[in-house]
Structure formats: C-alpha cells, structure tokens
Design an enzyme around this catalytic site. Structure first.
Site, PDB file in Angstrom:
ATOM      1  N   ASP A 100       0.821  -1.209   0.000  1.00 37.54           N
ATOM      2  CA  ASP A 100       0.000   0.000   0.000  1.00 37.54           C
ATOM      3  C   ASP A 100       0.856   1.261   0.000  1.00 37.54           C
ATOM      4  O   ASP A 100       1.497   1.581   1.003  1.00 37.54           O
ATOM      5  CB  ASP A 100      -0.903  -0.019   1.237  1.00 37.54           C
ATOM      6  N   ASP A 146      -2.036   6.166  -5.936  1.00 36.46           N
ATOM      7  CA  ASP A 146      -2.293   5.243  -4.838  1.00 36.46           C
ATOM      8  C   ASP A 146      -2.410   3.818  -5.382  1.00 36.46           C
ATOM      9  O   ASP A 146      -3.140   3.581  -6.342  1.00 36.46           O
ATOM     10  CB  ASP A 146      -3.600   5.665  -4.146  1.00 36.46           C
TER      11      ASP A 146
END
Lengths: 421, 30
Positions: free
Chosen positions: A129, A330
């Site tokens: 992440d 992201d």
C-alpha cells in the site's frame, strides 16, 4: 491506419477473469530485491480462491477507500483548527478527535507481496500500500481479535529478535506523529492504533523486529504487532506501508535502497507483477515527472496531471481543474477519481468514440458501461494522462475498461463530487 | 483530491525516486 494509432483492438476475453494463473510473467527479472506481486483475489494469489470478490463488491469497497483518503485531509484540518497547530490524537482520546467516517482502508483491489519476519524468518503475505505508512501484522496471542489469515499468525515469543518498544523511548513518541496513527501506553509498553474509518483498524504493540525481503534483511524494523485487527483484510496477514513517513518501509530501508522502489501491477488477476526495491528492474522506456508533496497530506505521493487525451484527441480541460485539488497516486485505490469537469469531458469523448456499441446500466460508481454480448473483439480509444514535463501515461487496455462479464464492461474512471475535492 | 488508481497503472513500470523527487512511468513493464 488512422484508427490503429488512436484505438486498440482487443479480445474481450483478455478483460475477463481467468481461472488459471499464468506464472510466466516477470519472474525472469527477479533479483534479490524483487518480489512477486499478485492480485489479492486472483488465481495467482497465495491467499487462494476463497478471497474472490465480485466487481460490484470491489467497487463498493473502493468507494470506502476513497472516502477514507478524502477524510484524511479533512481530519487533519479539523485537528489543526482545534489545536491551532498540527497535533496528532493520543490513542486514548482518538474516538473523540478522529471522527468516525465511512470507509475502510483495505479495498478489494489490493495486491499482495510476501515478506519474512523474525528469527527464524516467518513468511507473511501483506497488502502492499503506497497510501499508508504503517507496516503491521497480526500477532499472537491476538489478545482481542485477529481475522482469519492464510499464514500462521506471527508469534513474537518464537522469534529471537523481537522486542517491544517502551513508552519512554523517543520512537514511541514519534510513532504517534505518523499520519493516521494514535499512540498509547500500557504497562510501560508502547501501543499503536491505526484507524481507517468505521470498520477497519489495527491496534497492538509497537515492536522492533528483523524483516527480510528477498535476500536482504533489516534489523530493528519498527512495525505494529496487532492484537486487535478488524476489517476487510481478506486473508492477508496485514499491511506493508509504502508511504513517505519516517516509519514507512520505504523510509526504514532508505540506507540500502535510497527511498527508490518500483512496481508493475499485472493486467489481470491471472498474472503476476513485481515490486522492486532499489534502482533497476524497470525498462528504459520509463520517463520521469515531478513527485510533489502536500504539507497537509505528507504521507501521499502527489503528481502533476496537466491533461488527458482520448482516442488521440487532447481534451480541452483548463489546467486549473487538475491543479486546484491536486492528484495523488495510490496502489490501493482501484478506479481513478478525477475532478468532475475533467471526468465529464473524458466521458463525453469516450461515449462519442464508442457510439457503435450499446450502452447499458451503470455498475456501481462506473456510469459508462457497454453490453458486448455480441462481440469477441472490440475497438477501444486509447486513453492517456499527461503529466508535467510532457510525460505521458498511456493506459493499458485493461486499465480503460473494467467489468465482470461481457454484458457489462465499463469505462474504468469516475468523477469526484466537486472540482475542489 | 483526484486519485490515480491502480487499474490505470496496470502493466506500467511505476518508479518512485522519492529522494530525487521524481516519479516515472513506462509502458509494458509486465
């Protein structure tokens, strides 16, 4: 010939999930610091087929992810307004200072990598992440709650190199400054809490341990040893935080890798991608644009989007539409969210160029969907993002369309609620 | 904020040179 330059012809079957894993992908490029990267829900996932989720569920969870990202900004502003300066809530009063919001950190569009923790090393499948900083894993004895995970849950008592961080150590104080993290103290042991919304969180001991990726290992890596973990973690053992904070994996391994990493996400869940730390391992076709920072969102990686083209046509979108709120990149968000003015322009042009195909009903947040039941091959306009310095991201066909069946395949983009979002 | 999601990043080499303040894209990475 003109259409070949502006459109791509593709087999519909290439967009749809396959039951078999094609392990052939980039393993030939594997080096000491390159890890296989797999889609959490695909046949290549070490987490297995039980974690498969429908496109509609994935998109719903993606909404939660975006709500959480947006709430990070408003939470920071709230805290700053109340205190008159930047201040992070303590764990004990986090319920008061961090508003409960919809959303969970871990959406279904995430990718998995395997790291080794402890001595002797224990393999753990973690969600990769770039949108968060804390690395955490579920830990025995799971004092409050651990979700089901594929790997055996990490047991600190069986590792020769594990140690808890005490409350007196400066690192405990500093950990509380990591965006989104609260800290606390219990019997002189430092506690962390990361709260992602009203569903997902991890709370436990801040600890120090040996971590290894490939053949490289790092002593004294700070991570969260989770004793209470609840959320949509789908069989993974936790998270590998690749944000910009000093406690992210990227920062803690800076002495070896110089804060340099790269990845390639596979085009379908049936393929394997790669995550590489350190220079190398990527093609010479890579072109660089500026990586920007926003002081109010210091963990995130911002980029300077200046334009979009659809089917070779550069759309007329004022640069201020992109620059007013900024754009972050992201790995945990599935569908790109664009300023509504920009999205409206893209959608209009895309629909115009796809007018030969039949529109069908929306799929969750995707409002431009087609019924391709009668086709095996389709022609799709190329979509490109243009960044500062003229760098172009030509989106792969698999990144232009998204769906679960030939009856409903959609433009894989969505708009934010407001240009200022 | 706008967000560049992972679907649009698929098959690209995405390269983070955090210390150098640069981000790279290259097609056909995998």
């Amino acid at each position: 010939r003109g259409e070949a330059e502006t459109h791509r012809s593709l087999l519909l079957s290439s967009l749809l999930p396959s039951a078999a894993c094609d392990k052939a992908s980039p393993t030939g490029l594997k080096t000491a610091t390159t890890l296989d990267l797999t889609h959490k829900h695909g046949p290549c996932s070490p987490l297995g087929p039980k974690s498969q989720t429908s496109p509609a569920q994935i998109l719903q969870q993606d909404k939660d992810r975006v709500n959480w990202l947006h709430s990070r900004l408003t939470t920071t502003i709230d805290v700053e307004r109340r205190s008159g300066r930047k201040k992070r809530p303590r764990l004990s009063d986090s319920a008061v200072t961090v508003p409960a919001r919809d959303g969970s950190l871990v959406s279904s569009g995430n990718f998995i990598v395997t790291v080794n923790l402890g001595t002797p090393p224990r393999p753990l499948n973690l969600i990769f992440d770039t949108g968060s900083d804390v690395t955490w894993t579920q830990c025995q004895p799971c004092a409050k709650f651990c979700h089901k995970q594929l790997d055996p849950i990490f047991d600190p008592a069986k590792s020769a190199t594990y140690s808890n961080v005490s409350c007196e150590q400066a690192v405990c104080q500093r950990y509380g400054d990591v965006p989104g993290v609260s800290r606390g103290c219990s019997a002189s042991t430092c506690l962390y809490g990361i709260q992602y919304g009203d569903k997902s969180f991890s709370v436990g001991f801040l600890a120090k341990e040996k971590i290894a990726i490939g053949r490289d290992s790092f002593d004294d890596f700070y991570f969260g040893c989770g004793q209470n973990n609840l959320g949509l973690f789908g069989g993974s053992a936790g998270l590998l935080g690749l944000g910009r904070d000093e406690f992210s994996f990227v920062s803690q391994t800076a002495s070896k890798y110089g804060k340099f990493f790269s990845y390639c996400l596979p085009s379908t869940p049936s393929n394997v991608g790669k995550l590489t730390f350190g220079k190398g391992g990527y093609s010479n076709r890579v072109k660089f644009t500026s990586l920007l920072t926003k002081p109010e969102l210091p963990s995130f990686y911002f980029v300077d989007v200046v334009g979009v083209s659809v089917g070779g046509k550069k759309l007329t979108i004022p640069a201020s539409i992109f620059s007013s709120a900024g754009t972050l990149i992201d790995s945990g968000t599935v569908i790109s969210r664009l300023p509504p003015t920009a999205y409206a322009a893209i959608r209009a042009e895309f629909r115009k160029q796809m007018s030969r195909y039949k529109l069908t009903e929306a799929l969750s947040l995707l409002d431009t969907c087609y019924d391709f039941s009668n086709f095996t091959t389709i022609s799709v306009p190329k979509v490109s993002f243009v960044f500062g310095g003229g760098v172009e991201l030509a989106v792969a066909p698999a990144g232009v369309l998204y769906g679960g069946s030939k009856k409903q395949i959609c433009l894989a983009l969505a708009g934010n609620g407001d240009d200022g979002d | 904020v706008a967000i560049l999601g992972n679907v649009q990043q698929m098959t690209q080499d995405v390269v983070y040179d955090v210390a150098g303040g640069k981000l790279g894209f290259g097609s056909g990475g995998c």
